[in-house]
Design a protein around this motif. Sequence first.
Motif, PDB file in Angstrom:
ATOM      1  N   PHE A 124     -31.116 -33.365  11.397  1.00 16.85           N
ATOM      2  CA  PHE A 124     -29.753 -33.413  11.794  1.00 16.85           C
ATOM      3  C   PHE A 124     -29.490 -31.624  12.125  1.00 16.85           C
ATOM      4  CE2 PHE A 124     -25.212 -33.173  10.684  1.00 16.85           C
ATOM      5  CZ  PHE A 124     -24.864 -33.919  11.731  1.00 16.85           C
ATOM      6  N   ASP A 125     -29.309 -31.570  13.251  1.00 15.22           N
ATOM      7  CA  ASP A 125     -29.108 -29.924  13.756  1.00 15.22           C
ATOM      8  C   ASP A 125     -27.685 -29.818  14.475  1.00 15.22           C
ATOM      9  OD1 ASP A 125     -29.527 -27.309  14.295  1.00 15.22           O
ATOM     10  OD2 ASP A 125     -31.000 -27.791  16.006  1.00 15.22           O
ATOM     11  N   PRO A 126     -26.775 -29.436  13.727  1.00 14.74           N
ATOM     12  CA  PRO A 126     -25.662 -29.184  14.126  1.00 14.74           C
ATOM     13  C   PRO A 126     -25.411 -27.876  14.853  1.00 14.74           C
ATOM     14  CG  PRO A 126     -25.227 -29.050  11.951  1.00 14.74           C
ATOM     15  CD  PRO A 126     -26.683 -29.730  12.278  1.00 14.74           C
ATOM     16  N   ALA A 127     -26.107 -27.088  14.595  1.00  8.67           N
ATOM     17  CA  ALA A 127     -26.071 -25.832  15.003  1.00  8.67           C
ATOM     18  C   ALA A 127     -26.191 -25.652  16.648  1.00  8.67           C
ATOM     19  CB  ALA A 127     -27.209 -24.872  14.307  1.00  8.67           C
ATOM     20  N   ARG A 128     -27.077 -26.534  17.286  1.00  8.89           N
ATOM     21  CA  ARG A 128     -27.534 -26.626  18.569  1.00  8.89           C
ATOM     22  C   ARG A 128     -26.028 -26.892  19.425  1.00  8.89           C
ATOM     23  NH1 ARG A 128     -29.154 -32.012  17.247  1.00  8.89           N
ATOM     24  NH2 ARG A 128     -28.280 -33.592  18.622  1.00  8.89           N
ATOM     25  N   LEU A 129     -24.886 -27.638  18.782  1.00  2.90           N
ATOM     26  CA  LEU A 129     -23.828 -27.378  19.495  1.00  2.90           C
ATOM     27  C   LEU A 129     -22.843 -26.393  19.628  1.00  2.90           C
ATOM     28  CD1 LEU A 129     -22.247 -30.408  17.464  1.00  2.90           C
ATOM     29  CD2 LEU A 129     -23.355 -30.847  19.414  1.00  2.90           C
ATOM     30  N   LYS A 130     -23.440 -25.259  19.057  1.00  2.69           N
ATOM     31  CA  LYS A 130     -22.702 -23.929  19.070  1.00  2.69           C
ATOM     32  C   LYS A 130     -21.107 -23.852  19.131  1.00  2.69           C
ATOM     33  CE  LYS A 130     -26.790 -22.253  21.852  1.00  2.69           C
ATOM     34  NZ  LYS A 130     -27.280 -21.468  23.213  1.00  2.69           N
ATOM     35  N   LEU A 131     -20.709 -24.570  18.267  1.00  4.27           N
ATOM     36  CA  LEU A 131     -19.315 -24.787  17.842  1.00  4.27           C
ATOM     37  C   LEU A 131     -18.891 -23.543  16.898  1.00  4.27           C
ATOM     38  CD1 LEU A 131     -18.758 -28.463  18.002  1.00  4.27           C
ATOM     39  CD2 LEU A 131     -18.230 -27.002  19.760  1.00  4.27           C
ATOM     40  N   PRO A 132     -17.629 -22.769  17.153  1.00  6.35           N
ATOM     41  CA  PRO A 132     -17.439 -22.041  16.400  1.00  6.35           C
ATOM     42  C   PRO A 132     -16.964 -22.288  14.951  1.00  6.35           C
ATOM     43  CG  PRO A 132     -15.437 -22.406  17.803  1.00  6.35           C
ATOM     44  CD  PRO A 132     -16.835 -23.238  18.322  1.00  6.35           C
ATOM     45  N   GLU A 133     -16.209 -23.592  14.804  1.00  4.33           N
ATOM     46  CA  GLU A 133     -15.720 -24.087  13.420  1.00  4.33           C
ATOM     47  C   GLU A 133     -16.213 -25.483  13.191  1.00  4.33           C
ATOM     48  OE1 GLU A 133     -11.832 -22.272  11.904  1.00  4.33           O
ATOM     49  OE2 GLU A 133     -11.372 -22.084  14.049  1.00  4.33           O
ATOM     50  N   ILE A 134     -17.089 -25.647  12.444  1.00  6.70           N
ATOM     51  CA  ILE A 134     -17.401 -27.043  11.877  1.00  6.70           C
ATOM     52  C   ILE A 134     -17.655 -27.051  10.394  1.00  6.70           C
ATOM     53  CG2 ILE A 134     -18.387 -27.465  14.239  1.00  6.70           C
ATOM     54  CD1 ILE A 134     -21.285 -27.195  12.941  1.00  6.70           C
ATOM     55  N   GLU A 135     -17.522 -28.361  10.008  1.00 10.16           N
ATOM     56  CA  GLU A 135     -17.600 -28.838   8.741  1.00 10.16           C
ATOM     57  C   GLU A 135     -18.857 -29.780   8.813  1.00 10.16           C
ATOM     58  OE1 GLU A 135     -14.229 -29.526   6.297  1.00 10.16           O
ATOM     59  OE2 GLU A 135     -13.994 -27.541   6.146  1.00 10.16           O
ATOM     60  N   ILE A 136     -19.669 -29.646   7.733  1.00 10.24           N
ATOM     61  CA  ILE A 136     -20.401 -30.869   7.605  1.00 10.24           C
ATOM     62  C   ILE A 136     -20.055 -31.955   6.406  1.00 10.24           C
ATOM     63  CG2 ILE A 136     -23.173 -31.709   7.392  1.00 10.24           C
ATOM     64  CD1 ILE A 136     -22.245 -29.888   9.676  1.00 10.24           C
ATOM     65  N   TRP A 137     -20.001 -33.257   6.861  1.00  6.04           N
ATOM     66  CA  TRP A 137     -19.522 -34.368   5.888  1.00  6.04           C
ATOM     67  C   TRP A 137     -20.734 -35.183   5.415  1.00  6.04           C
ATOM     68  CZ3 TRP A 137     -13.950 -35.609   7.576  1.00  6.04           C
ATOM     69  CH2 TRP A 137     -13.136 -34.518   7.600  1.00  6.04           C
ATOM     70  N   LEU A 138     -20.837 -35.552   4.253  1.00  5.79           N
ATOM     71  CA  LEU A 138     -21.645 -36.535   3.731  1.00  5.79           C
ATOM     72  C   LEU A 138     -20.998 -37.853   3.053  1.00  5.79           C
ATOM     73  CD1 LEU A 138     -24.668 -37.585   3.116  1.00  5.79           C
ATOM     74  CD2 LEU A 138     -24.449 -36.479   0.978  1.00  5.79           C
ATOM     75  N   GLU A 139     -21.424 -39.005   3.487  1.00  6.08           N
ATOM     76  CA  GLU A 139     -20.890 -40.065   3.020  1.00  6.08           C
ATOM     77  C   GLU A 139     -21.838 -41.385   2.974  1.00  6.08           C
ATOM     78  OE1 GLU A 139     -17.579 -42.303   5.588  1.00  6.08           O
ATOM     79  OE2 GLU A 139     -18.329 -40.825   7.111  1.00  6.08           O
ATOM     80  N   ARG A 140     -21.462 -42.271   1.992  1.00  5.00           N
ATOM     81  CA  ARG A 140     -22.272 -43.516   2.003  1.00  5.00           C
ATOM     82  C   ARG A 140     -21.914 -44.660   3.054  1.00  5.00           C
ATOM     83  NH1 ARG A 140     -24.585 -46.436  -3.338  1.00  5.00           N
ATOM     84  NH2 ARG A 140     -25.898 -47.936  -2.413  1.00  5.00           N
ATOM     85  N   GLU A 141     -22.663 -45.202   3.735  1.00  9.07           N
ATOM     86  CA  GLU A 141     -22.440 -46.328   4.641  1.00  9.07           C
ATOM     87  C   GLU A 141     -21.834 -47.444   3.815  1.00  9.07           C
ATOM     88  OE1 GLU A 141     -24.099 -48.647   8.649  1.00  9.07           O
ATOM     89  OE2 GLU A 141     -25.419 -48.210   6.894  1.00  9.07           O
ATOM     90  N   ARG A 142     -20.756 -47.874   4.188  1.00 15.53           N
ATOM     91  CA  ARG A 142     -19.977 -48.979   3.616  1.00 15.53           C
ATOM     92  C   ARG A 142     -20.262 -50.179   4.558  1.00 15.53           C
ATOM     93  NH1 ARG A 142     -14.216 -47.847   1.704  1.00 15.53           N
ATOM     94  NH2 ARG A 142     -14.448 -49.903   0.491  1.00 15.53           N
ATOM     95  N   LYS A 143     -20.720 -51.050   4.236  1.00 10.20           N
ATOM     96  CA  LYS A 143     -21.292 -52.337   5.088  1.00 10.20           C
ATOM     97  C   LYS A 143     -20.126 -53.240   4.855  1.00 10.20           C
ATOM     98  CE  LYS A 143     -26.365 -52.052   4.905  1.00 10.20           C
ATOM     99  NZ  LYS A 143     -26.426 -52.040   6.231  1.00 10.20           N
ATOM    100  N   GLY A 144     -19.508 -53.745   6.217  1.00 10.10           N
ATOM    101  CA  GLY A 144     -18.728 -54.632   6.196  1.00 10.10           C
ATOM    102  C   GLY A 144     -17.140 -54.213   5.973  1.00 10.10           C
TER     103      GLY A 144
END
Length: 328
Positions: A68-88
């Motif tokens: 996962f490489d969000p730096a390639r987007l070259k956006l000035p203000e981003i946050e990285i979030w992590l969540e567990r997938e909730r099936k259904g």
Amino acid sequence: MSQASFILSAFDLNLWCSVLETKFTVDDLAALQAIIDADIADDPDFAGLYSIDPDELNAIDQRFDVGFDPARLKLPEIEIWLERERKGRSIRDVPYLVHTNFELPLMLEGRKKLARFTDVHPKTEKAFDRWAEKGVLHKEVFVESIPESLIPYLIDPNHREVRDVYYSLKGEEWRIPAMNLLWKAEGGWNEHFERLEGMLFGYEDWQNDWWIAHRNEQSGGIGGVPFCCKVDSEGLKWMELAGFKALPPLAEIQIHIYDPDEDTVAAALLAEDECAVAFARFKLSLEMQRKLLDGNTQGPWQINREQIPEINRHLKRQVDVLFRQSAP
């Protein structure tokens, strides 16, 4: 070893939406918890949403080969979030783009007509205010005191005001008083209000149809807490003859809160009673719900035969039958 799926998202703070996501598999929850220093006691199932810093992201990438490489987007203000997938029960399972966390770009495209936030996060309000200040969006704020009758039910008793913030497209300002009036209507939330809300937000008819049908299937209807109780073969037959519009007049009923994520627990509860053949799931009016929950918000609740007619008068929709099995 059991595996769990997680999602990493790059969230653009200017457009206030996710702009890059990836899903990856975790074979060692303890290793992931150690990387982000998650409190296992507070969140043993990893159900929370976590903000990830660059060092944590690098460690996750190395340990789980995420790429996962969000730096390639070259956006000035981003946050990285992590969540567990909730099936259904994830909004990612819906067959159309749900507006949640995509409100701003959809409004800027004209596809969403209205956004409503209660006790909005300052960062969210700042992102929308930029466009209100440019004259693209219209903003209105409503602040109301919480009624004294609801204070005992509050998680934080010191929280005594509700601040609602609305944004609409220019020319669509009429949607704000209409939505505010909808939320002030008495009698408790129901699927008719849900449909009107969806229309005011800008969802299409087929999308509202799908959403309401899905909510009915998943939790027994729109609005309020879903309840359930075991019924025997005679009770089930009685409900069938009544068109599933009422609970049976049994000598005594034990009511539980129904959790769609705990179907195995419900099935085990049914198996404990050799006379039970099904679960009846139902929803009650807000008035009856408060009366039932008074002094006991977890359950179960014992309901005798004399109380059942009153329960039936406050049913919000039909009674659903779950886990039907043959009589012993």
